[in-house]
Design an enzyme around this catalytic site. Structure first.
Site, PDB file in Angstrom:
ATOM      1  N   CYS A  71       0.858  -1.177   0.000  1.00  0.00           N
ATOM      2  CA  CYS A  71       0.000   0.000   0.000  1.00  0.00           C
ATOM      3  C   CYS A  71       0.893   1.226   0.000  1.00  0.00           C
ATOM      4  CB  CYS A  71      -0.917   0.008   1.228  1.00  0.00           C
ATOM      5  SG  CYS A  71      -1.921   1.502   1.368  1.00  0.00           S
ATOM      6  N   HIS A 151      -2.655  -4.131 -10.898  1.00  0.00           N
ATOM      7  CA  HIS A 151      -3.479  -2.995 -11.276  1.00  0.00           C
ATOM      8  C   HIS A 151      -3.873  -3.098 -12.744  1.00  0.00           C
ATOM      9  CE1 HIS A 151      -2.731  -0.584  -7.609  1.00  0.00           C
ATOM     10  NE2 HIS A 151      -1.620  -1.287  -7.590  1.00  0.00           N
ATOM     11  N   GLU A 200     -10.326  -0.153  -5.288  1.00  0.00           N
ATOM     12  CA  GLU A 200      -9.335  -1.086  -4.754  1.00  0.00           C
ATOM     13  C   GLU A 200      -9.974  -2.420  -4.409  1.00  0.00           C
ATOM     14  OE1 GLU A 200      -6.119   0.122  -2.233  1.00  0.00           O
ATOM     15  OE2 GLU A 200      -6.877   2.187  -2.182  1.00  0.00           O
ATOM     16  N   CYS A 209      -4.748   6.041  -3.908  1.00  0.00           N
ATOM     17  CA  CYS A 209      -4.052   4.753  -3.936  1.00  0.00           C
ATOM     18  C   CYS A 209      -2.642   5.001  -4.451  1.00  0.00           C
ATOM     19  CB  CYS A 209      -4.783   3.753  -4.837  1.00  0.00           C
ATOM     20  SG  CYS A 209      -3.957   2.149  -4.971  1.00  0.00           S
ATOM     21  N   GLY A 212      -1.544   2.414  -7.036  1.00  0.00           N
ATOM     22  CA  GLY A 212      -2.312   2.642  -8.253  1.00  0.00           C
ATOM     23  C   GLY A 212      -1.825   3.851  -9.027  1.00  0.00           C
TER      24      GLY A 212
END
Length: 267
Positions: A71, A151, A200, A209, A212
């Site tokens: 993360c 992703h 997510e 994110c 991301g």
């Protein structure tokens, strides 16, 4: 259980210092604390743990209790927490994650961490450039990028009008992605400025994110839509992240990390 609520441009998690606390069932606790009506309210739970290979280890659990591998916004907050609470006493630290060891460089002012730059490593292309897909009967194109977690980056003309609560699950759980996927919806403003919303896996729409955002810029650099070696500014619902793709495709992410409050909860 003592905890700290922290957020990185609106991507909020409950953080627990496992140098001092023990969380027996983190998946259950993640579901408990993430509930915004009956719990604390967050995008998930992050444990800051001892590590044998880095300065500390991050374990990240999504809102639904599933464990994530990485993360980006969360790891910036881990760095801030570790410095502000004396786990580390230096601005450059390493953090072990399921997505590998990440290296952080923190900007400190008045004894507190203000922004954190993270070396996110080298992304891996997981699709064609781009790849065609059909979701809910609509034909689209995406670019698949793995930056420690998977992703799919989609290009749209208008991100504000998207009803992600309605369409997000179909993208996350599409048969093309057997382990589910994080989905980014991107509007290209110009070569150095993007607008993004994200759905997510395991958490739904979040206000930001980090991984991301890195995946998005990496995908656009691969296709020549954003410049390599320059800062690319990405506007998300919670604020802005700055991403730079270095020679060799190494990714750097820079953004804020903030403490909201500290408290105790019964779990």
């Amino acid at each position: 259980m003592k905890f700290t609520k922290m957020q990185g441009i609106g991507n909020d998690y409950v953080y627990v210092n496992c140098f001092e606390e023990h969380v027996e069932d983190p998946a259950r606790v993640a579901q408990l604390v993430s509930e915004r009506h009956f719990g604390i309210g967050s995008d998930g739970l992050i444990l800051i743990c001892p590590s044998e290979v880095a300065d500390c280890r991050m374990r990240m659990f999504n809102e639904d209790g599933s464990e994530g591998s990485m993360c980006g916004n969360g790891i910036r907050c881990v760095g801030k927490y570790a410095y502000d609470h004396g786990i580390v006493d230096k601005p450059q630290i390493s953090v072990e994650t399921l997505g590998g060891i990440k290296y952080l460089d923190m900007r400190i002012a008045n004894g507190k961490v203000k922004t954190v730059k993270v070396d996110m490593g080298i992304p891996q292309l997981t699709s064609e450039l781009p790849e065609k897909i059909q979701v809910d009967g609509k034909k689209l194109e995406f670019t698949g990028i793995d930056v420690g977690n998977p992703h799919a980056v989609y290009y749209v003309d208008d991100v504000d009008s998207l009803d992600l609560e309605k369409i997000g699950p179909a993208f996350e759980m599409h048969e093309r992605f057997p382990d589910r996927v994080n989905s980014e919806f991107i509007r290209v403003i110009d070569r150095r400025h993007l607008q993004m919303r994200v759905w997510e896996r395991g958490s739904g729409e979040t206000w930001a994110c980090g991984t991301g955002t890195c995946a998005t810029v990496a995908a656009l650099v691969e296709q020549g839509l954003c410049p390599a070696g320059e800062d690319v500014h990405v506007a998300l619902r919670g604020g802005e992240l700055t991403i730079r793709v270095l020679p060799g495709r190494q990714l750097l992410m820079t953004g804020a990390a903030s403490t909201v409050y500290e408290a105790v909860i019964e779990v």
